[in-house]
Motif scaffolding. Structure first.
Motif, mmCIF file in Angstrom:
data_model
loop_
_atom_site.group_PDB
_atom_site.id
_atom_site.type_symbol
_atom_site.label_atom_id
_atom_site.label_comp_id
_atom_site.label_asym_id
_atom_site.label_seq_id
_atom_site.Cartn_x
_atom_site.Cartn_y
_atom_site.Cartn_z
ATOM 1 N N GLU A 71 0.831 -1.204 0.000
ATOM 2 C CA GLU A 71 0.000 0.000 0.000
ATOM 3 C C GLU A 71 0.867 1.257 0.000
ATOM 4 O O GLU A 71 0.591 2.233 -0.718
ATOM 5 N N GLN A 74 2.347 2.661 -3.343
ATOM 6 C CA GLN A 74 1.512 3.416 -4.279
ATOM 7 C C GLN A 74 2.020 4.850 -4.453
ATOM 8 O O GLN A 74 1.994 5.397 -5.554
ATOM 9 N N LEU A 95 4.228 -6.754 -5.195
ATOM 10 C CA LEU A 95 4.432 -5.414 -5.744
ATOM 11 C C LEU A 95 4.313 -5.418 -7.268
ATOM 12 O O LEU A 95 3.695 -4.529 -7.860
ATOM 13 N N ARG A 96 4.899 -6.435 -7.924
ATOM 14 C CA ARG A 96 4.849 -6.517 -9.383
ATOM 15 C C ARG A 96 3.417 -6.744 -9.869
ATOM 16 O O ARG A 96 2.990 -6.156 -10.874
ATOM 17 N N THR A 98 0.715 -5.801 -8.302
ATOM 18 C CA THR A 98 -0.084 -4.607 -7.995
ATOM 19 C C THR A 98 0.312 -3.414 -8.857
ATOM 20 O O THR A 98 -0.550 -2.632 -9.280
ATOM 21 N N TYR A 99 1.608 -3.276 -9.099
ATOM 22 C CA TYR A 99 2.117 -2.138 -9.876
ATOM 23 C C TYR A 99 3.033 -2.668 -10.994
ATOM 24 O O TYR A 99 4.262 -2.701 -10.839
ATOM 25 N N ASP A 101 4.307 -1.518 -13.572
ATOM 26 C CA ASP A 101 5.337 -0.642 -14.126
ATOM 27 C C ASP A 101 6.277 -0.044 -13.068
ATOM 28 O O ASP A 101 7.147 0.774 -13.407
ATOM 29 N N LYS A 102 6.097 -0.428 -11.821
ATOM 30 C CA LYS A 102 6.929 0.135 -10.747
ATOM 31 C C LYS A 102 8.355 -0.421 -10.846
ATOM 32 O O LYS A 102 8.565 -1.614 -11.054
#
Length: 347
Positions: A71, A74, A95-96, A98-99, A101-102
């Motif tokens: 969280e 973000q 993390l990958r 959820t995001y 392109d992070k």
């Protein structure tokens, strides 16, 4: 820039402290790290795990922590994961997912070259950039564009290396940081100093141990001078007796001749032999094997850790050869890693 950091180990935070020196002042760290470096989500002491049972008890907490970090990510520009693959690899996956392109940077990679090579695929899948501190580590990775040898953090953290071998009359003893390591080695070390007279025997004890714990675990240490600074003591000592671990690489880089000795629980040693297919325990010896050279130092494991073997190694080691090889080891590792990792984060 906001940087989400997950550095759960004491050693990771030593590396993070050096790294922070090269980061721009406008980079804000959020997440899990030592409170000396900012305002973490949790104090590191609440994350300490002792054994399998303790890990099970804290399982719910770690799932909660993972979700909290996801969280937090973000609002972060990038992610830096350090060591602790048991937690950080599942975190990287979440993390990958959820995001997509992070940018996720992993520094101090799990030792997949030693065991659990399946982690390589996960690291390549979940992470954007992999910062390696082992020169040969990239050999087992398929995506060479993701992994970069950045140097070794110890070359940043060790402030002085020996220029020559000078007798100082000081001998350092490092029996490890785990209870089993200490209780197995201290009785042998106490007998050993009786066979090496007229020296100052310096016992290096981790800074995190309080007086009560020291009295309970180490027993009578009245014949030793106590030190809490490993690098300084190794630099001042003419010889050292060291349990396996990072300390052996520290001594090798500093240029202090030493003997490695390690006694694990029989079951742990048996399991380790099944899964870890390496000819040596000490990192310096592993590096020298990769360089096609003879081992830098002796290794005594389990039943071979005897008073006679340790004393014989101390008396007969070619200390000049060791010292010359220690300089070769520094050349092999090349440079510290902190500045290079900082550049990767800030680019």
């Amino acid at each position: 820039m906001k940087l989400l950091v997950c550095a759960m180990e004491t050693s990771s935070n030593v590396h993070l402290k050096e790294l922070k020196k090269y980061l721009s002042n406008d980079i804000e760290l959020v997440g899990v790290f030592d409170k000396e470096l900012g305002n973490p989500l949790y104090d590191l002491t609440s994350l300490a795990i002792m054994g399998f049972v303790d890990a099970l008890k804290k399982l719910r907490f770690f799932f909660k922590l993972r979700d909290e970090l996801v969280e937090l990510a973000q609002d972060c520009d990038k992610v830096l994961l350090m060591d602790s693959s048991g937690f950080n690899l599942p975190l990287a996956k979440k993390l990958r997912e959820t995001y997509p392109d992070k940018e996720i940077i992993y520094y101090i990679l799990p030792q997949a070259w030693a065991w659990k090579k399946g982690r390589v695929k996960k690291l390549e899948k979940y992470c954007s950039k992999l910062c390696s501190i082992i020169p040969f580590e990239s050999e087992i990775y398929n995506d060479k564009n993701k992994i970069t040898y950045v140097g070794h953090p110890l070359l940043d953290e060790i402030k002085e290396f020996k220029n020559e071998l000078i007798p100082t009359n000081k001998i350092a003893f490092m029996p490890g940081s785990r209870k089993t390591e200490i209780t197995n080695l201290m009785p042998i070390f106490k007998e050993l100093i009786k066979k090496i007279p007229n020296k100052e025997y310096i016992l290096i004890i981790p800074a995190k141990f309080d007086k009560e714990y020291i009295n309970k675990i180490y027993g009578d240490i009245s014949n030793f001078t106590i030190s809490r600074n490993a690098h300084e003591t190794l630099q001042q000592s003419e010889y050292a007796f060291i349990c396996s671990g990072t300390a052996t690489l520290e001594a090798a880089l500093i240029g202090t001749p030493f003997t490695l000795s390690y006694i694990a629980k029989k079951l742990d040693f048996f399991i380790g032999k099944l899964f870890v297919k390496l000819n040596y325990v000490g990192l310096a010896n592993i590096f020298f094997e990769k360089m096609g050279k003879n081992p830098l130092h002796s290794e005594f494991l389990q039943k071979d850790v005897t008073l006679e073997n340790l004393l014989n190694d101390y008396q007969n080691m070619d200390k000049k050869l060791f010292f010359d090889n220690s300089k070769m080891l520094r050349e092999y590792l090349g440079n510290g890693s902190s500045q290079n990792v900082a550049e990767i984060i800030q680019n």
